[in-house]
Design an enzyme around this catalytic site. Structure first.
Site, PDB file in Angstrom:
ATOM      1  N   GLY A  21       0.814  -1.223   0.000  1.00  0.00           N
ATOM      2  CA  GLY A  21       0.000   0.000   0.000  1.00  0.00           C
ATOM      3  C   GLY A  21       0.839   1.261   0.000  1.00  0.00           C
ATOM      4  N   ARG A  24       3.740   5.897   2.078  1.00  0.00           N
ATOM      5  CA  ARG A  24       4.184   7.287   2.254  1.00  0.00           C
ATOM      6  C   ARG A  24       3.755   8.139   1.068  1.00  0.00           C
ATOM      7  NH1 ARG A  24      10.553   7.165   1.003  1.00  0.00           N
ATOM      8  NH2 ARG A  24      10.590   5.429  -0.448  1.00  0.00           N
ATOM      9  N   ASP A  56       8.022   5.318   8.638  1.00  0.00           N
ATOM     10  CA  ASP A  56       7.664   6.677   9.052  1.00  0.00           C
ATOM     11  C   ASP A  56       6.858   7.480   8.023  1.00  0.00           C
ATOM     12  OD1 ASP A  56       9.612   7.084   7.171  1.00  0.00           O
ATOM     13  OD2 ASP A  56      11.127   7.803   8.583  1.00  0.00           O
ATOM     14  N   ARG A 121      -1.387   0.055  -9.627  1.00  0.00           N
ATOM     15  CA  ARG A 121      -0.310  -0.884  -9.947  1.00  0.00           C
ATOM     16  C   ARG A 121      -0.866  -2.296 -10.128  1.00  0.00           C
ATOM     17  NH1 ARG A 121       3.622   1.802  -6.624  1.00  0.00           N
ATOM     18  NH2 ARG A 121       2.829   3.920  -6.490  1.00  0.00           N
ATOM     19  N   ASP A 191       4.268  -4.459  -7.278  1.00  0.00           N
ATOM     20  CA  ASP A 191       3.695  -3.231  -6.712  1.00  0.00           C
ATOM     21  C   ASP A 191       4.330  -1.989  -7.339  1.00  0.00           C
ATOM     22  OD1 ASP A 191       5.866  -4.494  -5.101  1.00  0.00           O
ATOM     23  OD2 ASP A 191       5.904  -2.556  -4.113  1.00  0.00           O
ATOM     24  N   ASN A 192       5.380  -2.187  -8.131  1.00  0.00           N
ATOM     25  CA  ASN A 192       6.019  -1.057  -8.809  1.00  0.00           C
ATOM     26  C   ASN A 192       5.760  -1.084 -10.311  1.00  0.00           C
ATOM     27  OD1 ASN A 192       7.072  -0.074  -6.410  1.00  0.00           O
ATOM     28  ND2 ASN A 192       9.014  -1.158  -6.632  1.00  0.00           N
ATOM     29  N   ASP A 201       7.753   4.705  -9.501  1.00  0.00           N
ATOM     30  CA  ASP A 201       8.535   4.412  -8.293  1.00  0.00           C
ATOM     31  C   ASP A 201      10.034   4.345  -8.567  1.00  0.00           C
ATOM     32  OD1 ASP A 201       6.213   4.474  -6.903  1.00  0.00           O
ATOM     33  OD2 ASP A 201       6.436   2.507  -5.975  1.00  0.00           O
TER      34      ASP A 201
END
Ligand code: AMP
Ligand code: MG
Length: 443
Positions: A21, A24, A56, A121, A191-192, A201
């Site tokens: 997911g 960021r 983060d 994606r 996912d890319n 990405d």
């Protein structure tokens, strides 16, 4: 606006990794331009999202400069890609262990605003199939077709099949462009992989300096080199197979999906062969000529970009040139002149004379050939060390080089005398410096 983060999964390095997911990335919404085209604006590095897992949600300046510059460079090279609208620093430090070797450091944080019609994606579909949630799968497939592939018509089983075909073709074309310009994505996880066939990405990507088909810049992939330069097309096909598996429940016919996956190879071959011919300034693809050159470029350390650009300057109109005259234009392409043995020079000259015959048979003059070649063989690419130099300055608060490179890379096929230094081959110091030849996924 109603900002949102997307849920997706993916195969990472060949293994199903489950839910990933937008950890960021935050989608701000869509804008529509006066031509009716829509674009999604997405902030990358703006903080935690529901998909941040233990991370983060932030991005460092280093990787943001790389994404910003490279996606714009690719766009101007004519490679399908997401774009970057802006890059800002956040004024906050972000801690990263760049080489995962227990030496975390503070780095400046940054946010790139990315732009694409959609950031969906392959993994955006895989995730729902993996959960047996076919209702959401259908909703997102139908939505994708209606909003991104409207020319295919109302979603139905036949349209799903046509849709998959178009995705494979777009993907094949994107990879062929990567091969044309010497781009290695570095992390072709599902996912890319954009559903629109866009390069997406930008992480530990790199540009071929020395023509080494086995090269990957990604140190995380150093052992298996799954995502090496010449493995990109087979990997794309493998990724498409995963997508086929994901949408199969909506189609329930294996045969058409299998046919399309084989068609991928044909479409890729047709596209890459046409590009290879163009790279030599020719109309017809000549397999033998291409194969020989592919081998020769690996005999000694040869800069791919400079070689093809300089090849356009070799005089093939005259039949009376000595070997030395024929070779003279190509000198700049070599990293180690002591590798240029007589044997090597003979091999290359033999090839150049075969190339000359082929070109003359097509009746193309030096001028015509140069014009054709310089439209597909860039003079300027985002050399790995140039990105790093721009980052070094940016980290000191000086963005001049970022801006100068951006300007330069907006005209990659033009001679730009004032930008000549950015067309030079990689300096020796950059051969082993981190960020120039070795990159990790840390960003
Ligand atoms: P990537 O290798 O950059 O494609 O990232 C793989 C996954 O990790 C994606 O789901 C990203 O959103 C997520 N990710 C990477 N870096 C961060 C970060 N700093 N914070 C949260 N998620 C991240
Ligand atoms: Mg990613």
């Amino acid at each position: 606006m109603k900002p949102y983060a997307q849920c997706y999964g993916g195969h990472q390095f060949g293994n199903w990794a489950g839910q990933l997911g937008d950890g960021r990335a935050i989608n701000l919404g869509e804008v529509t331009n006066k031509d009716g085209e829509h674009f999604c604006l997405q902030l990358k590095g703006a903080g935690e999202t529901p998909y941040s897992r233990t991370a983060d949600g932030l991005a460092v300046l280093r990787s943001s400069v790389r994404e910003f510059l490279c996606s714009e460079a690719m766009f101007h090279l004519g490679v399908p890609t997401t774009r970057a609208l802006s890059l800002i620093t956040t004024g906050e430090d972000v801690v990263r262990d760049m080489f995962y070797d227990g030496r975390p450091q503070k780095e400046p944080g940054a946010i790139v605003c990315r732009v694409a019609p959609s950031f969906l994606r392959f993994g955006s579909y895989q995730i729902f199939t993996s959960r047996d949630d076919l209702t959401t799968l259908k909703t997102i497939v139908d939505h994708t077709i209606t909003s991104e592939f409207p020319h295919l018509g109302e979603p139905c089983v036949d349209v799903y099949i046509e849709w998959f075909k178009e995705i494979t073709e777009r993907t094949a074309e994107m990879i062929a462009h990567w091969m044309r310009v010497g781009f290695v994505h570095g992390v072709m996880n599902t996912d890319n992989m954009s559903i629109l066939g866009l390069t997406i990405d930008y992480g530990p990507y790199g540009w071929l300096e020395d023509y080494d088909p086995n090269w990957t810049p990604n140190t995380t992939d150093a052992t298996n080199k799954r995502y090496r330069f010449n493995n990109q097309s087979p990997i794309a096909q493998w990724n498409l197979l995963q997508l086929a598996n994901a949408i199969y429940p909506l189609i329930e016919q294996a045969e058409p999906l299998r046919d399309i996956l084989s068609h991928y190879i044909n479409h890729y071959n047709d596209t890459i062969q046409a590009m290879r011919a163009q790279k030599l300034g020719m109309s017809q693809y000549d397999e033998e000529l291409h194969q020989q050159l592919h081998d020769i470029l690996q005999l000694v350390e040869t800069d791919m970009t400079i070689f093809f650009r300089q090849l356009a300057n070799v005089d093939l109109d005259s039949n009376e040139q000595s070997d030395e005259q024929l070779l003279a234009s190509l000198n700049d392409a070599y990293y180690q002149v002591d590798q240029l043995t007589d044997e090597y020079k003979n091999t290359l000259c033999k090839w150049l004379r075969a190339y000359q015959l082929a070109v003359n048979a097509e009746g193309i003059s030096n001028d015509q050939r140069k014009q054709k070649m310089n439209r597909v063989n860039p003079k300027y690419v985002l050399r790995n060390y140039l990105a790093q130099l721009a980052i070094d300055d940016a980290e000191q608060g000086d963005f001049k080089l970022v801006n100068t490179l951006l300007e330069c890379l907006r005209h990659p096929y033009d001679e730009q005398p004032e930008m000549e230094q950015f067309a030079e081959k990689r300096p020796e110091w950059a051969r082993v410096r981190a960020g120039c030849s070795m990159l990790s996924c840390s960003s």
